[in-house]
Design an enzyme around this catalytic site. Structure first.
Site, PDB file in Angstrom:
ATOM      1  CB  CYS A   1      56.744  81.987 -10.781  1.00 47.42           C
ATOM      2  SG  CYS A   1      56.081  82.214  -9.394  1.00 47.42           S
TER       3      CYS A   1
ATOM      4  CB  CYS B   1      62.947  91.364  -4.657  1.00 49.35           C
ATOM      5  SG  CYS B   1      63.998  90.957  -2.957  1.00 49.35           S
ATOM      6  CB  SER B   2      61.539  89.652  -9.824  1.00 44.52           C
ATOM      7  OG  SER B   2      61.171  89.029  -8.972  1.00 44.52           O
TER       8      SER B   2
ATOM      9  CE  LYS C   1      65.465  93.905  -8.894  1.00 40.07           C
ATOM     10  NZ  LYS C   1      66.137  95.138  -8.398  1.00 40.07           N
TER      11      LYS C   1
ATOM     12  CG  HIS D   1      56.969  86.351 -11.537  1.00 39.31           C
ATOM     13  ND1 HIS D   1      56.936  86.488 -12.974  1.00 39.31           N
ATOM     14  CD2 HIS D   1      57.149  85.968 -10.908  1.00 39.31           C
ATOM     15  CE1 HIS D   1      56.821  85.271 -12.807  1.00 39.31           C
ATOM     16  NE2 HIS D   1      56.959  85.069 -11.723  1.00 39.31           N
TER      17      HIS D   1
HETATM   18  N1  COA Z   1      63.690  96.769  -7.991  1.00 35.69           N
HETATM   19  C1  COA Z   1      64.036  97.586  -7.830  1.00 35.69           C
HETATM   20  N2  COA Z   1      63.547  98.710  -7.552  1.00 35.69           N
HETATM   21  C2  COA Z   1      61.792  98.384  -7.057  1.00 35.69           C
HETATM   22  C3  COA Z   1      61.663  97.099  -6.437  1.00 35.69           C
HETATM   23  C4  COA Z   1      63.042  96.299  -6.773  1.00 35.69           C
HETATM   24  N3  COA Z   1      62.067  95.031  -6.428  1.00 35.69           N
HETATM   25  N4  COA Z   1      60.268  97.548  -5.976  1.00 35.69           N
HETATM   26  C5  COA Z   1      60.337  98.657  -5.643  1.00 35.69           C
HETATM   27  N5  COA Z   1      61.355  99.350  -6.228  1.00 35.69           N
HETATM   28  C6  COA Z   1      60.938 100.418  -6.483  1.00 35.69           C
HETATM   29  C7  COA Z   1      59.615 101.269  -7.123  1.00 35.69           C
HETATM   30  O1  COA Z   1      59.819 101.959  -8.694  1.00 35.69           O
HETATM   31  C8  COA Z   1      59.353 103.013  -6.068  1.00 35.69           C
HETATM   32  O2  COA Z   1      61.199 103.740  -6.587  1.00 35.69           O
HETATM   33  P1  COA Z   1      60.297 105.032  -6.964  1.00 35.69           P
HETATM   34  O3  COA Z   1      60.247 105.537  -5.621  1.00 35.69           O
HETATM   35  O4  COA Z   1      61.021 105.725  -7.014  1.00 35.69           O
HETATM   36  O5  COA Z   1      59.181 104.959  -7.483  1.00 35.69           O
HETATM   37  C9  COA Z   1      60.418 102.214  -4.618  1.00 35.69           C
HETATM   38  O6  COA Z   1      60.917 100.817  -5.017  1.00 35.69           O
HETATM   39  C10 COA Z   1      59.218 102.082  -4.281  1.00 35.69           C
HETATM   40  O7  COA Z   1      58.356 100.264  -4.352  1.00 35.69           O
HETATM   41  P2  COA Z   1      57.016 100.029  -4.003  1.00 35.69           P
HETATM   42  O8  COA Z   1      56.254  99.782  -5.089  1.00 35.69           O
HETATM   43  O9  COA Z   1      56.825 101.067  -2.595  1.00 35.69           O
HETATM   44  O10 COA Z   1      58.180  98.912  -3.105  1.00 35.69           O
HETATM   45  P3  COA Z   1      57.064  97.865  -2.497  1.00 35.69           P
HETATM   46  O11 COA Z   1      57.752  98.343  -0.841  1.00 35.69           O
HETATM   47  O12 COA Z   1      55.890  98.202  -2.634  1.00 35.69           O
HETATM   48  O13 COA Z   1      58.054  96.768  -2.847  1.00 35.69           O
HETATM   49  C11 COA Z   1      59.581  95.030  -2.600  1.00 35.69           C
HETATM   50  C12 COA Z   1      59.833  96.425  -2.796  1.00 35.69           C
HETATM   51  C13 COA Z   1      60.582  94.091  -3.242  1.00 35.69           C
HETATM   52  C14 COA Z   1      58.410  94.545  -1.110  1.00 35.69           C
HETATM   53  C15 COA Z   1      58.594  94.434  -3.798  1.00 35.69           C
HETATM   54  O14 COA Z   1      59.154  94.633  -4.633  1.00 35.69           O
HETATM   55  C16 COA Z   1      58.389  92.649  -4.051  1.00 35.69           C
HETATM   56  O15 COA Z   1      57.637  91.915  -3.915  1.00 35.69           O
HETATM   57  N6  COA Z   1      59.274  91.929  -4.680  1.00 35.69           N
HETATM   58  C17 COA Z   1      58.991  90.459  -4.389  1.00 35.69           C
HETATM   59  C18 COA Z   1      58.074  89.931  -5.413  1.00 35.69           C
HETATM   60  C19 COA Z   1      57.671  88.605  -5.508  1.00 35.69           C
HETATM   61  O16 COA Z   1      57.861  87.679  -4.472  1.00 35.69           O
HETATM   62  N7  COA Z   1      57.688  87.990  -6.216  1.00 35.69           N
HETATM   63  C20 COA Z   1      57.581  86.761  -6.373  1.00 35.69           C
HETATM   64  C21 COA Z   1      58.641  85.472  -7.342  1.00 35.69           C
HETATM   65  S1  COA Z   1      59.312  84.632  -7.073  1.00 35.69           S
END
Ligand code: COA
Length: 390
Positions: A84, A207-208, A333, A337
């Site tokens: 990353c 989560c980001s 956030k 990412h």
């Molecule tokens: N923070 C804030 N809002 C978020 C978000 C987050 N991390 N992830 C999704 N949302 C919001 C979206 O904007 C969407 O909002 P809306 O309905 O108003 O449009 C809603 O939540 C659903 O989005 P969606 O894309 O369906 O979410 P998801 O359930 O597929 O993903 C997570 C959510 C947490 C699983 C995803 O953000 C994730 O995997 N984050 C971690 C990323 C990671 O691991 N990176 C590596 C770092 S080392």
């Protein structure tokens, strides 16, 4: 650690950054072109003026990924990857190439296209290991920091969750002021605290996000910098370390620190001549992949004494109006990412802030900015720290 550094020998004279988010209508080519042309324009140069390119990306291969869309045939284009921290690695290589005298003008550029590529953020990656590594999702790995920190410093889980939520609240508040962020809305603390669990105690709001984006920087030798811009920013330190990767199995690793971050921070402070980061660093962009990561980073980077960062969070020390604003652009956030782009996106905020161009997020008279970019997981990671200034 033996590291001479290149303090004040290289300057950034142009930068570009795309809007981060869900770019269903764009591929990596479009994102790279957008970031690169913004950077050319800000340095007042043509693409042919750049002598060499470093491209950071995990999802694409080879220098052709850049040379084809930018139409820069027969230029040296090096593809780099370092988890990353890939975007920061591209910057480091470009800076060293210019400092060595090998090239006059170099570009570091990073890109990632995650949203419609099947990468959800919750995929189990397959990092280098000797067969003893248990595979966990990123939220699961980083969630281990929270109970470890709470237990060590006597925070009950509810109070600890308040601290984590306060970090997400701050970063969304900053991101709401940033037109390039993926999420541009303030989120109430109660909503953050109650967000659905992903890996206990982390909720979605800890989560980001997952997004697409690209960012680019043009670097030259410091003595040439004012030929390109009135307001260059100067590299004070660049430090990159890879850890031994034994953390998750080591009996003495307690998940309340990233030793790699401590090592890279100490090296960077040595290079830049920083002796008291809490008072000397004006602002920082740190790798807030998950809220407990940011909490632990405050202590590893020396911004807070061990066991006290949680109090600084609740006191607003790291807020935009606080003594040491952290993630003034909204951080991972608010931006999500896109792996290869994030390190350069962090630097883009330093570029804006040090030049007084950050609009409603502008910090008063910053002198030294720090970027921190982490790759891997607790106990098994690489870490990058840069320090830049006017
Ligand atoms: N923070 C804030 N809002 C978020 C978000 C987050 N991390 N992830 C999704 N949302 C919001 C979206 O904007 C969407 O909002 P809306 O309905 O108003 O449009 C809603 O939540 C659903 O989005 P969606 O894309 O369906 O979410 P998801 O359930 O597929 O993903 C997570 C959510 C947490 C699983 C995803 O953000 C994730 O995997 N984050 C971690 C990323 C990671 O691991 N990176 C590596 C770092 S080392």
């Amino acid at each position: 650690m033996a590291s001479n550094g290149i303090k004040d020998r290289v300057a950034i004279v142009g930068m570009g950054c795309t809007q981060f988010g869900e770019h269903w209508d764009k591929g990596p080519d479009d994102l790279l072109i957008d970031a690169a042309y913004q950077a050319y324009e800000s340095a007042g140069i043509d693409r042919k003026d750049v002598d060499a390119y470093w491209l950071g990306t995990m999802g694409q291969l080879s220098g052709l990924t850049l040379s084809i869309p930018l139409k820069i045939p027969y230029k040296p284009v090096t593809h780099v990857e370092n988890f990353c921290a890939t975007g920061s690695e591209a910057l480091r290589q470009a800076c060293y190439a210019v400092a060595s005298g090998a090239y006059d003008i170099a570009m570091a550029i990073g890109v990632e296209k995650l949203k419609d590529s099947g990468f959800s953020g919750l995929v189990v990656s397959d990092p280098p290991n000797d067969g003893t590594l248990g595979n966990m999702t990123a939220p699961a790995s980083f969630s281990l920091l929270a109970p470890a920190y709470f237990k060590k410093y006597g925070l009950d889980p509810d109070k600890g969750k308040d601290v984590l939520s306060r970090i997400a609240w701050k970063n969304h508040r900053n991101g709401a002021k940033n037109p390039k962020a993926q999420f541009r809305k303030e989120v109430p603390l109660e909503q953050i605290k109650a967000s659905p669990k992903v890996a206990d105690p982390l909720g979605i709001m800890d989560c980001s996000g997952v997004s697409d984006g690209s960012a680019a920087a043009i670097v030259v030798r410091a003595e040439d910098a004012h030929k390109f811009t009135r307001d260059p920013i100067f590299i004070k330190a660049l430090s990159f370390v890879a850890g031994p990767g034994e953390g998750p199995l080591a009996q003495d690793y307690d998940f309340t620190t990233f030793r790699e971050v401590v090592a890279s921070a100490q090296d960077a402070y040595h290079q830049a001549g920083v002796t008291d980061p809490r008072t000397q660093i004006s602002m920082a962009e740190v790798h807030d992949c998950f809220t407990p990561t940011e909490l632990v980073l405050y202590e590893d980077l020396g911004f807070s004494a061990r066991g006290t960062a949680w109090k600084d969070v609740l006191d607003g020390f790291f807020d935009l109006e606080g003594s040491l604003p952290v993630n003034p652009d909204g951080g991972l956030k608010s931006f999500g990412h896109p792996i290869g782009a994030s390190g350069l996106r962090m630097m883009y905020e330093m570029w804006l802030q040090l030049r007084g161009e950050a609009g409603p997020r502008q910090i008063k008279d910053p002198t030294l900015g720090l970027t921190h970019n982490l790759g891997g997981m607790p106990g098994r990671c690489v870490s990058f720290v840069s320090i830049v200034g006017r």
